[in-house]
Design a protein around this motif. Structure first.
Motif, PDB file in Angstrom:
ATOM      1  N   ARG A  14       0.858  -1.189   0.000  1.00 46.94           N
ATOM      2  CA  ARG A  14       0.000   0.000   0.000  1.00 46.94           C
ATOM      3  C   ARG A  14       0.887   1.230   0.000  1.00 46.94           C
ATOM      4  O   ARG A  14       2.065   1.152   0.315  1.00 46.94           O
ATOM      5  CB  ARG A  14      -0.921   0.019   1.228  1.00 46.94           C
ATOM      6  N   GLY A  68      -2.919   4.415   1.734  1.00 53.36           N
ATOM      7  CA  GLY A  68      -3.876   3.621   2.503  1.00 53.36           C
ATOM      8  C   GLY A  68      -4.739   2.767   1.595  1.00 53.36           C
ATOM      9  O   GLY A  68      -5.112   3.198   0.500  1.00 53.36           O
ATOM     10  N   ASP A  69      -5.062   1.557   2.077  1.00 53.87           N
ATOM     11  CA  ASP A  69      -5.820   0.599   1.274  1.00 53.87           C
ATOM     12  C   ASP A  69      -7.145   1.172   0.776  1.00 53.87           C
ATOM     13  O   ASP A  69      -7.519   0.996  -0.384  1.00 53.87           O
ATOM     14  CB  ASP A  69      -6.175  -0.647   2.108  1.00 53.87           C
ATOM     15  N   LEU A  70      -7.875   1.819   1.687  1.00 48.31           N
ATOM     16  CA  LEU A  70      -9.230   2.257   1.349  1.00 48.31           C
ATOM     17  C   LEU A  70      -9.213   3.373   0.321  1.00 48.31           C
ATOM     18  O   LEU A  70      -9.978   3.353  -0.644  1.00 48.31           O
ATOM     19  CB  LEU A  70      -9.969   2.721   2.610  1.00 48.31           C
ATOM     20  N   ALA A  71      -8.310   4.334   0.525  1.00 41.97           N
ATOM     21  CA  ALA A  71      -8.231   5.451  -0.423  1.00 41.97           C
ATOM     22  C   ALA A  71      -7.833   4.939  -1.805  1.00 41.97           C
ATOM     23  O   ALA A  71      -8.346   5.416  -2.833  1.00 41.97           O
ATOM     24  CB  ALA A  71      -7.228   6.486   0.074  1.00 41.97           C
ATOM     25  N   PRO A 120     -15.031  -2.570   0.774  1.00 46.81           N
ATOM     26  CA  PRO A 120     -15.045  -1.105   0.896  1.00 46.81           C
ATOM     27  C   PRO A 120     -16.194  -0.463   0.141  1.00 46.81           C
ATOM     28  O   PRO A 120     -16.734   0.546   0.585  1.00 46.81           O
ATOM     29  CB  PRO A 120     -13.692  -0.687   0.283  1.00 46.81           C
TER      30      PRO A 120
END
Lengths: 123, 388
Positions: free
Chosen positions: B40, B43-46, B344
């Protein structure tokens, strides 16, 4: 590299504890970074008895999940509901707003000093 | 004086040609199939959300590039793989598999036909050696050569709704229209950012996007150009963590999770990639490796079915967890999770799992054993996510 606040004590499972009564528990920046973006926290319930070294919850990211261990024995007196609602605070401020739960301590488990934990975490 | 025999060197970690770029971007690196690859960046989510809403830039240089060339290349691949590659049009790509004689999957592949007598077989990093060795044996007797160009080839993916805009923006004007119009599962040579690339419209995210095969030494410059051109449009570098959550939402199998040597293509719901009716030059059925076993599988009742599961709670099932018939403590085991994560995009736990056929119908209520606690899940149709 992470900094490890010298006012805290730590566990080998990457929790930190601030021993000022009631004791405050969270996970370290090292643990939060390893998990990635945290999306779900399961914390012990207020009033429950926790035992040092026992699993009391879970910290979950998209990539993985980690069990949360209590560093001390005692009674949970408060949990951080705002972190439950918005778990990303554990990534952004693990030693501050990202604290997880508070305990009235009856006995401490095996805790590590800042230097001991830093050696372990940066190994 | 005698020479001391040189000891066999320990297998070394391979660094991507883009390694310095990842380090400069502050990536968290992770060992993956003998490589050090970015897990990453920010960040993973972004990164996941950027691919769904704008674009992500991926380094896939760990993937294997095996070139099969020669007058017999098509026939050789027809024999070696489950698909009908001699029928593939030049410039097109096909998702296919290489299986053992017993039908077990050695790897899932994308094969590009680059020319009349030229194919590119793209293998998973963890299986490059296995695929290369199997192809070498299976090409014997055919007028075809095998060349492993994995280390000299870099692979950069641009994935997401803004991908076409970003890639065509850097494409030589002579190629812009063709690149913009290149179809899904097709590829063409084009100059992008001044680099001669094979530009393929393929991906592993469920979004529109491109995969750019380029010479390793040209990769850092192209990576920086794509980053610079894409950043104003929302592109971010994305790591293996986001790649995994994106492909899971898109219902795409991952070798080692959904696919392995104990799994036949039909088990994974991918029986369509097996071309039992392909024929040799004489019009006779072609005895490709695995054909007998897969012909039997095609007509047999499967012992397990790959399904999608969506949880109603928060705790996600993970690879290896048991699927059980219900949340009751005495519920029987009906399957096993192959991949799982909190989605997500959907905001709920999702998983792929092999289950017994009796409980595989969409809508069936089941449960997963998540570290000792049974969480309710429902069988859903795959994929979990389809782009608008």
């Amino acid at each position: 590299m992470s900094d490890f606040p010298s006012t805290l004590q730590y566990t080998a499972e990457h929790e930190w504890i601030d021993s000022a009564e009631p004791a405050t528990v969270g996970i370290t920046q090292t643990a939060a970074d390893a998990l990635g973006d945290i999306v779900y926290l399961e914390l012990p319930t207020v009033g429950s008895e926790v035992a040092a070294g026992a699993v009391v919850g879970e910290v979950e990211s998209t990539k993985s999940v980690s069990e949360l261990f209590s560093p001390v024995s005692g009674t949970v007196v408060e949990v951080n509901q705002s972190a439950v609602d918005e778990p990303s605070v554990v990534n952004s401020d693990p030693y501050g707003a990202g604290w997880l739960f508070k305990v009235d301590v009856t006995s401490a488990g095996t805790l590590l000093s800042t230097d001991e934990y830093a050696a372990l975490a940066t190994d | 004086m005698t020479e001391t025999p040189t000891p066999t060197p320990a297998p070394e970690v391979v660094l991507s040609p883009l390694h310095d770029e990842h380090v400069a971007l502050g990536a968290t690196m992770t060992p993956f199939a003998g490589w050090q690859m970015p897990l990453r960046y920010a960040g993973d989510l972004a990164e996941h959300q950027a691919v769904r809403t704008a674009a992500g830039l991926f380094d896939l240089s760990h993937m294997g590039e095996l070139h099969v060339d020669g007058p017999g290349a098509g026939a050789a691949l027809d024999h070696a793989l489950v698909g009908n590659l001699s029928a593939l049009a030049i410039g097109r790509a096909r998702y296919t598999m290489i299986v053992q004689p017993d039908g077990g999957i050695l790897d899932d592949l994308i094969v590009y036909r680059l020319g009349d007598e030229a194919y590119l077989v793209v293998a998973n990093a963890s299986n490059v050696a296995v695929v290369r060795d199997a192809l070498a044996v299976r090409l014997e007797g055919f007028d075809a050569s095998l060349t492993d160009r994995s280390l000299e080839t870099a692979l950069i993916a641009v994935q997401g709704p803004r991908a076409a805009e970003i890639v065509t923006g850097l494409t030589d004007p002579a190629h812009v229209d063709a690149v913009r119009d290149v179809r899904y599962y097709a590829g063409m040579p084009a100059t992008v950012g001044g680099v001669e690339a094979l530009v393929a419209r393929t991906g592993y995210t469920g979004e529109d996007g491109f995969e750019l095969f380029v010479p390793a030494d040209a990769a850092p410059g192209l990576w920086r150009d794509l980053l610079a051109a894409g950043t104003p449009l929302g592109l971010v570098p994305a790591g293996l963590s986001a790649r995994d959550s994106l492909r899971l939402e898109a219902g795409m199998p991952l070798y080692g999770n959904e696919l392995d040597t104990t799994t036949a293509p039909h088990d994974a719901g991918l029986g369509r990639v097996v071309k039992l009716d392909k024929t040799g030059p004489d019009g006779e059925p072609l005895p490709f490796v695995g054909r007998e076993a897969l012909a039997a599988r095609a007509h047999a009742t499967p012992s397990r079915v790959l399904v999608g599961l969506v949880g109603s709670g928060r705790r996600a099932a993970r690879h290896g967890y048991e699927v059980v018939a219900s949340t009751a403590a005495d519920a029987v085991t009906v399957g096993r999770v192959t991949s799982g994560a909190p989605s997500p995009t959907l905001g709920t736990p999702i998983a792929m799992a092999y289950v017994t056929p009796e409980v595989s119908a969409v809508g069936t209520e089941l449960a997963v054993d998540v570290r000792g606690r049974r969480e309710p899940v429902r069988v859903v149709a795959l994929p979990f996510y389809t782009r608008a």
